[in-house]
Motif scaffolding. Structure first.
Motif, PDB file in Angstrom:
ATOM      1  N   ASP A  30      -4.246  -0.776  -1.681  1.00  0.00           N
ATOM      2  CA  ASP A  30      -4.074  -0.234  -3.026  1.00  0.00           C
ATOM      3  C   ASP A  30      -2.755  -0.755  -3.598  1.00  0.00           C
ATOM      4  O   ASP A  30      -1.936  -1.315  -2.892  1.00  0.00           O
ATOM      5  CB  ASP A  30      -4.039   1.299  -2.973  1.00  0.00           C
ATOM      6  CG  ASP A  30      -5.393   1.881  -2.610  1.00  0.00           C
ATOM      7  OD1 ASP A  30      -6.420   1.238  -2.932  1.00  0.00           O
ATOM      8  OD2 ASP A  30      -5.417   2.963  -2.015  1.00  0.00           O
ATOM      9  N   LYS A  31      -2.561  -0.529  -4.885  1.00  0.00           N
ATOM     10  CA  LYS A  31      -1.283  -0.889  -5.499  1.00  0.00           C
ATOM     11  C   LYS A  31      -0.173  -0.181  -4.725  1.00  0.00           C
ATOM     12  O   LYS A  31      -0.370   0.932  -4.236  1.00  0.00           O
ATOM     13  CB  LYS A  31      -1.244  -0.465  -6.971  1.00  0.00           C
ATOM     14  CG  LYS A  31      -2.198  -1.222  -7.852  1.00  0.00           C
ATOM     15  CD  LYS A  31      -1.625  -2.537  -8.265  1.00  0.00           C
ATOM     16  CE  LYS A  31      -2.554  -3.205  -9.278  1.00  0.00           C
ATOM     17  NZ  LYS A  31      -1.922  -4.243 -10.008  1.00  0.00           N
ATOM     18  N   GLY A  85       0.858  -1.186   0.000  1.00  0.00           N
ATOM     19  CA  GLY A  85       0.000   0.000   0.000  1.00  0.00           C
ATOM     20  C   GLY A  85       0.886   1.226   0.000  1.00  0.00           C
ATOM     21  O   GLY A  85       1.708   1.412  -0.885  1.00  0.00           O
TER      22      GLY A  85
END
Length: 167
Positions: free
Chosen positions: A163-164, A120
């Protein structure tokens, strides 16, 4: 008496641990020191240490320190050679070969390196052992020690919650 209890409650606040961040059983993790590659990782509370899929693992000495040279053992890996200083050698028992008395389990020794990981928007340096995981679906496994470093809790019913990687 109430004021004393209130004061004690306020004093105890910094001691109380922050809630862990909840992640899924699988997450994307970026390894800045390994070409900034992003890997699908398995968050495994049953494993102690993290493992990265590597091949052609060779230990050597540089300036009196133990080092390791390796290539990634992933399906999309190029042929790039990585070198890292060894932090320690781990001894891992293969529990699948163990009989009911705990005997017969083969012990393998794996070089362990300290690698920076991004999950993240959180970046941490954790110990990662190197072993060929090419037969597994996930080239990176994050064990309990790494999960503690990220202050992570795992919901096995969820996948790719973070998240990415953006560190």
């Amino acid at each position: 008496m109430k004021s004393v209890l209130a004061l004690l409650s306020v004093l105890a606040l910094p001691v109380m641990a922050a809630e862990p961040t909840l992640y899924g059983r699988f997450e994307y993790i970026k390894l800045p020191e390994i070409g900034g590659q992003v890997f699908k990782a398995k968050m495994d509370t049953g494993a102690l240490t993290a493992s990265l899929s590597a091949k052609d693992i060779q230990t050597f000495t540089r300036d009196g320190d133990d080092w390791v040279r390796f290539r990634l053992a992933t399906k999309d890996a190029d042929n790039k050679v990585y070198e890292h200083k060894i932090s320690r050698i781990s001894k891992i028992k293969n529990r699948a070969e163990e009989d009911d008395d705990g005997e017969g389990a083969e012990v393998s020794q794996r070089p362990v390196v300290d690698l920076e990981l991004c999950l993240g928007d959180v970046k941490r340096t954790i110990e990662v052992n190197l072993v060929d995981r090419s037969k597994f679906n996930y080239p990176l496994l994050i064990g309990a020690k790494g999960l503690r470093e990220f202050k992570a809790a795992v919901n096995p019913a969820r996948r790719f919650v973070a998240d990415k990687p953006d560190c």
